[in-house]
Design a protein around this motif. Structure first.
Motif, PDB file in Angstrom:
ATOM      1  N   ALA A  32       0.820  -1.182   0.046  1.00  0.00           N
ATOM      2  CA  ALA A  32       0.000  -0.096  -0.031  1.00  0.00           C
ATOM      3  C   ALA A  32       0.909   1.294   0.232  1.00  0.00           C
ATOM      4  CB  ALA A  32      -0.809  -0.029   1.311  1.00  0.00           C
ATOM      5  N   ASP A  33       2.061   1.194   0.365  1.00  0.00           N
ATOM      6  CA  ASP A  33       2.920   2.202   0.344  1.00  0.00           C
ATOM      7  C   ASP A  33       3.297   2.838  -1.126  1.00  0.00           C
ATOM      8  OD1 ASP A  33       5.040   4.169   0.308  1.00  0.00           O
ATOM      9  OD2 ASP A  33       6.400   3.139   1.438  1.00  0.00           O
ATOM     10  N   PRO A  34       2.836   4.051  -1.489  1.00  0.00           N
ATOM     11  CA  PRO A  34       2.781   4.421  -2.931  1.00  0.00           C
ATOM     12  C   PRO A  34       4.352   4.351  -3.667  1.00  0.00           C
ATOM     13  CG  PRO A  34       1.535   5.804  -1.842  1.00  0.00           C
ATOM     14  CD  PRO A  34       2.208   4.814  -0.749  1.00  0.00           C
ATOM     15  N   ALA A  35       5.297   4.361  -2.834  1.00  0.00           N
ATOM     16  CA  ALA A  35       6.607   4.550  -3.340  1.00  0.00           C
ATOM     17  C   ALA A  35       7.311   2.967  -3.720  1.00  0.00           C
ATOM     18  CB  ALA A  35       7.657   5.189  -2.215  1.00  0.00           C
ATOM     19  N   ARG A  36       6.533   1.965  -3.033  1.00  0.00           N
ATOM     20  CA  ARG A  36       7.089   0.470  -3.028  1.00  0.00           C
ATOM     21  C   ARG A  36       6.074  -0.232  -3.685  1.00  0.00           C
ATOM     22  NH1 ARG A  36       8.512  -0.308   3.029  1.00  0.00           N
ATOM     23  NH2 ARG A  36       6.474  -0.682   3.050  1.00  0.00           N
ATOM     24  N   ALA A  37       4.676   0.402  -4.024  1.00  0.00           N
ATOM     25  CA  ALA A  37       3.815  -0.401  -4.635  1.00  0.00           C
ATOM     26  C   ALA A  37       3.974  -0.522  -6.364  1.00  0.00           C
ATOM     27  CB  ALA A  37       2.644   0.069  -4.595  1.00  0.00           C
ATOM     28  N   PRO A  38       3.547  -1.593  -6.865  1.00  0.00           N
ATOM     29  CA  PRO A  38       3.660  -1.765  -8.059  1.00  0.00           C
ATOM     30  C   PRO A  38       3.134  -0.447  -9.032  1.00  0.00           C
ATOM     31  CG  PRO A  38       3.164  -3.751  -7.369  1.00  0.00           C
ATOM     32  CD  PRO A  38       3.040  -2.788  -6.138  1.00  0.00           C
ATOM     33  N   HIS A  39       3.537  -0.107  -9.989  1.00  0.00           N
ATOM     34  CA  HIS A  39       3.033   1.038 -10.721  1.00  0.00           C
ATOM     35  C   HIS A  39       2.552   0.714 -12.050  1.00  0.00           C
ATOM     36  CE1 HIS A  39       5.333   2.998  -7.703  1.00  0.00           C
ATOM     37  NE2 HIS A  39       4.596   4.410  -7.822  1.00  0.00           N
ATOM     38  N   LEU A  40       1.020   1.026 -12.382  1.00  0.00           N
ATOM     39  CA  LEU A  40       0.485   1.022 -13.769  1.00  0.00           C
ATOM     40  C   LEU A  40       1.061   2.147 -14.468  1.00  0.00           C
ATOM     41  CD1 LEU A  40      -1.205  -0.819 -15.471  1.00  0.00           C
ATOM     42  CD2 LEU A  40      -3.057   0.956 -14.470  1.00  0.00           C
ATOM     43  N   LEU A  41       1.511   1.635 -15.895  1.00  0.00           N
ATOM     44  CA  LEU A  41       2.234   2.801 -16.750  1.00  0.00           C
ATOM     45  C   LEU A  41       3.237   3.370 -16.165  1.00  0.00           C
ATOM     46  CD1 LEU A  41      -1.182   4.263 -18.182  1.00  0.00           C
ATOM     47  CD2 LEU A  41       0.206   2.127 -19.003  1.00  0.00           C
ATOM     48  N   GLY A  42       4.190   2.951 -15.025  1.00  0.00           N
ATOM     49  CA  GLY A  42       5.215   3.633 -14.644  1.00  0.00           C
ATOM     50  C   GLY A  42       4.765   4.619 -13.536  1.00  0.00           C
ATOM     51  N   LEU A  43       3.380   4.989 -13.486  1.00  0.00           N
ATOM     52  CA  LEU A  43       3.187   6.383 -12.958  1.00  0.00           C
ATOM     53  C   LEU A  43       2.312   6.009 -11.584  1.00  0.00           C
ATOM     54  CD1 LEU A  43       2.413   8.771 -15.930  1.00  0.00           C
ATOM     55  CD2 LEU A  43       4.397   8.834 -14.175  1.00  0.00           C
ATOM     56  N   PHE A  44       1.432   5.133 -11.735  1.00  0.00           N
ATOM     57  CA  PHE A  44       0.193   5.319 -10.733  1.00  0.00           C
ATOM     58  C   PHE A  44       0.316   3.852 -10.005  1.00  0.00           C
ATOM     59  CE2 PHE A  44      -1.235   7.285 -14.808  1.00  0.00           C
ATOM     60  CZ  PHE A  44      -1.617   8.368 -14.194  1.00  0.00           C
ATOM     61  N   PRO A  45       0.659   4.171  -8.511  1.00  0.00           N
ATOM     62  CA  PRO A  45       0.652   2.950  -7.738  1.00  0.00           C
ATOM     63  C   PRO A  45      -0.661   2.137  -7.622  1.00  0.00           C
ATOM     64  CG  PRO A  45       0.545   4.936  -6.313  1.00  0.00           C
ATOM     65  CD  PRO A  45       0.406   5.596  -8.107  1.00  0.00           C
ATOM     66  N   VAL A  46      -0.767   0.869  -7.593  1.00  0.00           N
ATOM     67  CA  VAL A  46      -1.614   0.137  -7.596  1.00  0.00           C
ATOM     68  C   VAL A  46      -1.497  -1.243  -6.698  1.00  0.00           C
ATOM     69  CG1 VAL A  46      -2.826   1.069  -9.656  1.00  0.00           C
ATOM     70  CG2 VAL A  46      -1.127  -0.997  -9.870  1.00  0.00           C
ATOM     71  N   ASN A  47      -2.460  -1.699  -6.250  1.00  0.00           N
ATOM     72  CA  ASN A  47      -2.290  -3.112  -5.649  1.00  0.00           C
ATOM     73  C   ASN A  47      -3.558  -3.916  -5.817  1.00  0.00           C
ATOM     74  OD1 ASN A  47      -4.187  -2.170  -3.774  1.00  0.00           O
ATOM     75  ND2 ASN A  47      -2.714  -2.290  -2.011  1.00  0.00           N
ATOM     76  N   VAL A  48      -3.624  -5.227  -5.447  1.00  0.00           N
ATOM     77  CA  VAL A  48      -4.609  -5.808  -5.871  1.00  0.00           C
ATOM     78  C   VAL A  48      -5.973  -5.052  -5.333  1.00  0.00           C
ATOM     79  CG1 VAL A  48      -5.711  -8.147  -5.372  1.00  0.00           C
ATOM     80  CG2 VAL A  48      -3.451  -8.069  -5.834  1.00  0.00           C
ATOM     81  N   LEU A  49      -6.262  -4.757  -4.051  1.00  0.00           N
ATOM     82  CA  LEU A  49      -7.376  -4.113  -3.674  1.00  0.00           C
ATOM     83  C   LEU A  49      -7.740  -3.019  -4.565  1.00  0.00           C
ATOM     84  CD1 LEU A  49      -9.604  -4.313  -1.641  1.00  0.00           C
ATOM     85  CD2 LEU A  49      -8.176  -2.708   0.016  1.00  0.00           C
ATOM     86  N   HIS A  50      -6.548  -2.119  -4.792  1.00  0.00           N
ATOM     87  CA  HIS A  50      -6.850  -1.111  -5.762  1.00  0.00           C
ATOM     88  C   HIS A  50      -7.509  -1.337  -7.158  1.00  0.00           C
ATOM     89  CE1 HIS A  50      -4.896   3.210  -6.683  1.00  0.00           C
ATOM     90  NE2 HIS A  50      -6.268   3.021  -7.128  1.00  0.00           N
ATOM     91  N   ASN A  51      -7.055  -2.606  -7.660  1.00  0.00           N
ATOM     92  CA  ASN A  51      -7.635  -3.095  -8.938  1.00  0.00           C
ATOM     93  C   ASN A  51      -9.126  -3.466  -8.791  1.00  0.00           C
ATOM     94  OD1 ASN A  51      -5.064  -2.666 -10.023  1.00  0.00           O
ATOM     95  ND2 ASN A  51      -4.181  -4.906  -9.749  1.00  0.00           N
ATOM     96  N   LEU A  52      -9.300  -4.148  -7.635  1.00  0.00           N
ATOM     97  CA  LEU A  52     -10.607  -4.757  -7.494  1.00  0.00           C
ATOM     98  C   LEU A  52     -11.692  -3.500  -7.284  1.00  0.00           C
ATOM     99  CD1 LEU A  52      -9.943  -7.355  -5.130  1.00  0.00           C
ATOM    100  CD2 LEU A  52     -10.915  -7.598  -7.499  1.00  0.00           C
ATOM    101  N   VAL A  53     -11.178  -2.430  -6.558  1.00  0.00           N
ATOM    102  CA  VAL A  53     -12.217  -1.232  -6.507  1.00  0.00           C
ATOM    103  C   VAL A  53     -12.226  -0.557  -7.835  1.00  0.00           C
ATOM    104  CG1 VAL A  53     -12.169   1.380  -5.702  1.00  0.00           C
ATOM    105  CG2 VAL A  53     -11.223  -0.604  -4.231  1.00  0.00           C
ATOM    106  N   HIS A  54     -11.323  -0.432  -8.930  1.00  0.00           N
ATOM    107  CA  HIS A  54     -11.510  -0.190 -10.137  1.00  0.00           C
ATOM    108  C   HIS A  54     -12.329  -0.868 -10.891  1.00  0.00           C
ATOM    109  CE1 HIS A  54      -7.344   1.996 -10.219  1.00  0.00           C
ATOM    110  NE2 HIS A  54      -7.976   2.831  -9.803  1.00  0.00           N
TER     111      HIS A  54
END
Length: 131
Positions: A32-54
């Motif tokens: 959940a840390d934006p600095a360490r989370a994977p980034h979509l398109l190299g810009l936007f931090p996401v995680n599994v829960l974030h994807n489910l919300v989308h």
């Protein structure tokens, strides 16, 4: 289809696409840390829960687009929620350790909120004769 319905439909499909693409970026990461989370398109931090919300917002938008009143409600409610998320991104970039909403997500959430709120607030139902 009215403008607000089209906005709900387009935003819904974009959310579904972003949610699915997010899984390619995150795998199973729950960081959940934006600095360490994977980034979509190299810009936007996401995680599994974030994807489910989308995905949830996407399906809601697609379904809401079927009627003027539900599309307007979708735009107003989700616009207000995304405005709140943008502000929260400054306060708690990891949304209390659940979802990364800091970094570039902040301006994206403000932009999304502006579009959705504009669509919801400016929505006018077509006259009965035009339906």
């Amino acid at each position: 289809m009215t403008t607000v319905q089209r906005v709900a439909q387009i935003v819904g499909w974009v959310f579904v696409a972003i949610g699915l693409l997010g899984f390619l970026a995150t795998g199973g990461s729950m960081e959940a840390d934006p600095a360490r989370a994977p980034h979509l398109l190299g810009l936007f931090p996401v995680n599994v829960l974030h994807n489910l919300v989308h995905l949830a917002f996407g399906v809601w938008g697609i379904l809401a687009a079927r009627a003027w009143s539900s599309a307007r409600s979708y735009c107003l409610i989700s616009g207000a929620l995304y405005a709140g998320l943008a502000v929260l991104g400054f306060v708690t970039p990891s949304l209390f350790g659940l979802v990364p909403i800091g970094g570039h997500d902040i301006w994206l959430h403000f932009l999304l909120a502006a579009v959705l709120l504009w669509a919801g607030l400016s929505a006018r139902e077509r006259p009965a004769a035009a339906r």
